[in-house]
Structures are given as structure tokens and as C-alpha cells.
Write a protein that holds these residues in place. Structure first.
Motif, PDB file in Angstrom:
ATOM      1  N   MET A   1       0.847  -1.165   0.000  1.00 14.75           N
ATOM      2  CA  MET A   1       0.000   0.000   0.000  1.00 14.75           C
ATOM      3  C   MET A   1       0.903   1.242   0.000  1.00 14.75           C
ATOM      4  O   MET A   1       1.795   1.359   0.846  1.00 14.75           O
ATOM      5  CB  MET A   1      -0.900  -0.014   1.248  1.00 14.75           C
ATOM      6  N   PRO A   2       0.680   2.174  -0.924  1.00 16.00           N
ATOM      7  CA  PRO A   2       1.496   3.396  -0.944  1.00 16.00           C
ATOM      8  C   PRO A   2       1.354   4.194   0.349  1.00 16.00           C
ATOM      9  O   PRO A   2       0.268   4.269   0.934  1.00 16.00           O
ATOM     10  CB  PRO A   2       0.922   4.189  -2.125  1.00 16.00           C
ATOM     11  N   SER A   3       2.463   4.776   0.792  1.00 21.58           N
ATOM     12  CA  SER A   3       2.442   5.551   2.039  1.00 21.58           C
ATOM     13  C   SER A   3       3.567   6.573   2.027  1.00 21.58           C
ATOM     14  O   SER A   3       4.477   6.516   1.202  1.00 21.58           O
ATOM     15  CB  SER A   3       2.592   4.635   3.246  1.00 21.58           C
ATOM     16  N   PHE A   4       3.489   7.507   2.969  1.00 24.64           N
ATOM     17  CA  PHE A   4       4.575   8.450   3.210  1.00 24.64           C
ATOM     18  C   PHE A   4       4.517   8.879   4.667  1.00 24.64           C
ATOM     19  O   PHE A   4       3.517   8.671   5.349  1.00 24.64           O
ATOM     20  CB  PHE A   4       4.517   9.666   2.264  1.00 24.64           C
ATOM     21  N   ASP A   5       5.610   9.449   5.143  1.00 25.77           N
ATOM     22  CA  ASP A   5       5.705   9.923   6.523  1.00 25.77           C
ATOM     23  C   ASP A   5       5.742  11.443   6.540  1.00 25.77           C
ATOM     24  O   ASP A   5       6.445  12.062   5.743  1.00 25.77           O
ATOM     25  CB  ASP A   5       6.974   9.388   7.204  1.00 25.77           C
ATOM     26  N   VAL A   6       5.004  12.018   7.470  1.00 21.33           N
ATOM     27  CA  VAL A   6       5.050  13.461   7.718  1.00 21.33           C
ATOM     28  C   VAL A   6       5.916  13.665   8.953  1.00 21.33           C
ATOM     29  O   VAL A   6       5.622  13.103  10.006  1.00 21.33           O
ATOM     30  CB  VAL A   6       3.635  14.036   7.962  1.00 21.33           C
ATOM     31  N   VAL A   7       6.993  14.427   8.811  1.00 21.28           N
ATOM     32  CA  VAL A   7       7.897  14.678   9.923  1.00 21.28           C
ATOM     33  C   VAL A   7       8.140  16.182  10.044  1.00 21.28           C
ATOM     34  O   VAL A   7       7.875  16.946   9.118  1.00 21.28           O
ATOM     35  CB  VAL A   7       9.251  13.941   9.749  1.00 21.28           C
ATOM     36  N   SER A   8       8.645  16.579  11.193  1.00 16.96           N
ATOM     37  CA  SER A   8       9.032  17.964  11.426  1.00 16.96           C
ATOM     38  C   SER A   8      10.445  17.937  11.990  1.00 16.96           C
ATOM     39  O   SER A   8      10.640  17.591  13.146  1.00 16.96           O
ATOM     40  CB  SER A   8       8.061  18.625  12.401  1.00 16.96           C
ATOM     41  N   GLN A   9      11.412  18.290  11.144  1.00 12.51           N
ATOM     42  CA  GLN A   9      12.805  18.215  11.552  1.00 12.51           C
ATOM     43  C   GLN A   9      13.507  19.539  11.280  1.00 12.51           C
ATOM     44  O   GLN A   9      13.088  20.310  10.417  1.00 12.51           O
ATOM     45  CB  GLN A   9      13.539  17.118  10.780  1.00 12.51           C
TER      46      GLN A   9
ATOM     47  N   PHE B   1       8.262   8.248   0.693  1.00 15.66           N
ATOM     48  CA  PHE B   1       7.120   8.022  -0.194  1.00 15.66           C
ATOM     49  C   PHE B   1       7.334   6.696  -0.873  1.00 15.66           C
ATOM     50  O   PHE B   1       8.293   6.483  -1.593  1.00 15.66           O
ATOM     51  CB  PHE B   1       7.017   9.147  -1.240  1.00 15.66           C
ATOM     52  N   ARG B   2       6.435   5.747  -0.575  1.00 16.53           N
ATOM     53  CA  ARG B   2       6.576   4.379  -1.093  1.00 16.53           C
ATOM     54  C   ARG B   2       5.370   4.007  -1.944  1.00 16.53           C
ATOM     55  O   ARG B   2       4.246   4.368  -1.627  1.00 16.53           O
ATOM     56  CB  ARG B   2       6.684   3.389   0.064  1.00 16.53           C
ATOM     57  N   ASP B   3       5.628   3.242  -2.996  1.00 10.50           N
ATOM     58  CA  ASP B   3       4.534   2.724  -3.831  1.00 10.50           C
ATOM     59  C   ASP B   3       4.141   1.356  -3.389  1.00 10.50           C
ATOM     60  O   ASP B   3       4.860   0.504  -3.099  1.00 10.50           O
ATOM     61  CB  ASP B   3       4.957   2.685  -5.310  1.00 10.50           C
TER      62      ASP B   3
ATOM     63  N   MET C   1      -1.385   6.585   4.653  1.00  8.47           N
ATOM     64  CA  MET C   1      -1.466   5.476   3.702  1.00  8.47           C
ATOM     65  C   MET C   1      -2.742   5.587   2.878  1.00  8.47           C
ATOM     66  O   MET C   1      -3.763   6.076   3.355  1.00  8.47           O
ATOM     67  CB  MET C   1      -1.483   4.147   4.450  1.00  8.47           C
ATOM     68  N   SER C   2      -2.661   5.102   1.640  1.00  6.80           N
ATOM     69  CA  SER C   2      -3.826   5.053   0.770  1.00  6.80           C
ATOM     70  C   SER C   2      -3.556   4.054  -0.343  1.00  6.80           C
ATOM     71  O   SER C   2      -2.402   3.748  -0.645  1.00  6.80           O
ATOM     72  CB  SER C   2      -4.102   6.431   0.164  1.00  6.80           C
ATOM     73  N   LYS C   3      -4.612   3.549  -0.948  1.00 15.98           N
ATOM     74  CA  LYS C   3      -4.430   2.621  -2.060  1.00 15.98           C
ATOM     75  C   LYS C   3      -4.024   3.354  -3.331  1.00 15.98           C
ATOM     76  O   LYS C   3      -3.385   2.780  -4.200  1.00 15.98           O
ATOM     77  CB  LYS C   3      -5.716   1.838  -2.306  1.00 15.98           C
TER      78      LYS C   3
END
Length: 162
Positions: A1-9, A160-162, A132-134
Motif C-alpha cells: 500500500m502506498p504511504s509516506f511519513d510526515v515529519v518535522s525536523q 514516499f513508497r509505492d 497510507m492510501s491505495k
């Protein structure tokens, strides 16, 4: 499942470079002569000191200029109150915000759910948020909306992953 991370750095090396540049400029500028102005980097905070509040404001402006030039978001800098220091000087501390607190993560989750995009899920993972989302296009819409939103903290999007 495609996903990504939201970070604050915050890139601490860039912050260190900006503080060093500001300190050098303060040492060389004529309007800062004999004002006992200084800017120092501590653990997760920047301390500014000067003879008057006006000079402190000018010092803060120089520091912000150097941070912006080094691509450090000013949203990551939280200024404290101006306080009296020894020797008839004033001091101000600026904390550097890194990571997404649980309250902010809840706020971001609520914002993502409020977008009403079907199939998008988000969950808190420590000091980051995984979305995450399809459909990849839905994730790109979420990224665009998060960039457009004003959350008073710098957001970066990683993994960001597919």
C-alpha cells in the motif's frame, strides 16, 4: 500500500552555521559595537543577549535573515519572553521545535480525515505521522493540502513508497 511519513525536523548543522554567521556579522557591524550583543547555540535552543530591547530586536532580525538564507524554516523557532539579565542587559531564548507532538499529530490526523478523501488513513508513530492510501494520487493531494495548511511547524514528507 502506498504511504509516506510526515515529519518535522530541523537541520542542526544549518542552524549552527546560521548562528555562527550571525555572531560574525554582529561582531563586525558598527551598530552592534559596545552593546555586548551575543548569540549562542545551546542544546535545542538559541540564546540572544544585548544591551537594550531595540538591539535585541535587531539581533533577532539578523539571526532570522541567516536562518532563512540557510533554508531553516522560521516556524521551527519559538521565541520566549524577553528577560532582564545581569549587567543591565536583556536576554531572549528561542527554542527549536523538532518532531511532531501528540497534540499536533491529533490535529494533523483530524485535518487529513476532514479532507474527505476516501481510503486515506493516517496514524501517529512517535514523533512522525504515517499516511497510507491505495491510490498514489490521493497521497499527492494530501501532501498538497498539508503544504497549503498553516500548522505553525515545518513539515517535511519522507519515505514516499509505492
Amino acid at each position: 500500500m502506498p504511504s509516506f511519513d510526515v515529519v518535522s525536523q530541523v537541520d542542526m548543522q544549518e542552524v549552527r552555521n546560521a548562528v555562527d554567521q550571525a555572531a560574525r556579522e554582529i561582531a563586525n557591524r558598527y551598530d552592534f559595537k559596545n552593546t555586548h550583543s551575543a548569540v549562542e547555540l545551546g542544546d535545542g535552543s538559541i540564546t540572544m543577549q544585548s544591551s537594550t530591547e531595540d538591539r535585541l530586536t535587531a539581533l533577532r532580525q539578523v539571526l532570522e535573515e541567516k536562518l532563512v538564507r540557510r533554508q531553516v524554516s522560521l516556524k521551527a523557532v519559538n521565541y520566549g519572553d524577553v528577560e532582564e539579565a545581569s549587567g543591565a542587559t536583556v536576554r531572549q531564548a528561542a527554542a527549536l521545535a523538532a518532531g511532531i507532538s501528540s497534540d499536533r499529530a491529533k490535529e494533523l490526523n483530524k485535518f487529513i480525515k476532514g479532507l474527505g478523501i476516501k481510503g486515506v488513513q493516517s496514524q501517529n508513530q512517535g514523533d512522525q505521522l504515517r499516511v497510507m492510501s491505495k491510490k498514489r494520487d490521493d497521497l499527492q493531494v494530501v501532501i498538497a493540502e498539508l503544504k497549503a495548511g498553516d500548522f505553525d511547524l515545518p513539515l517535511q514528507f519522507e519515505n514516499f513508497r509505492d
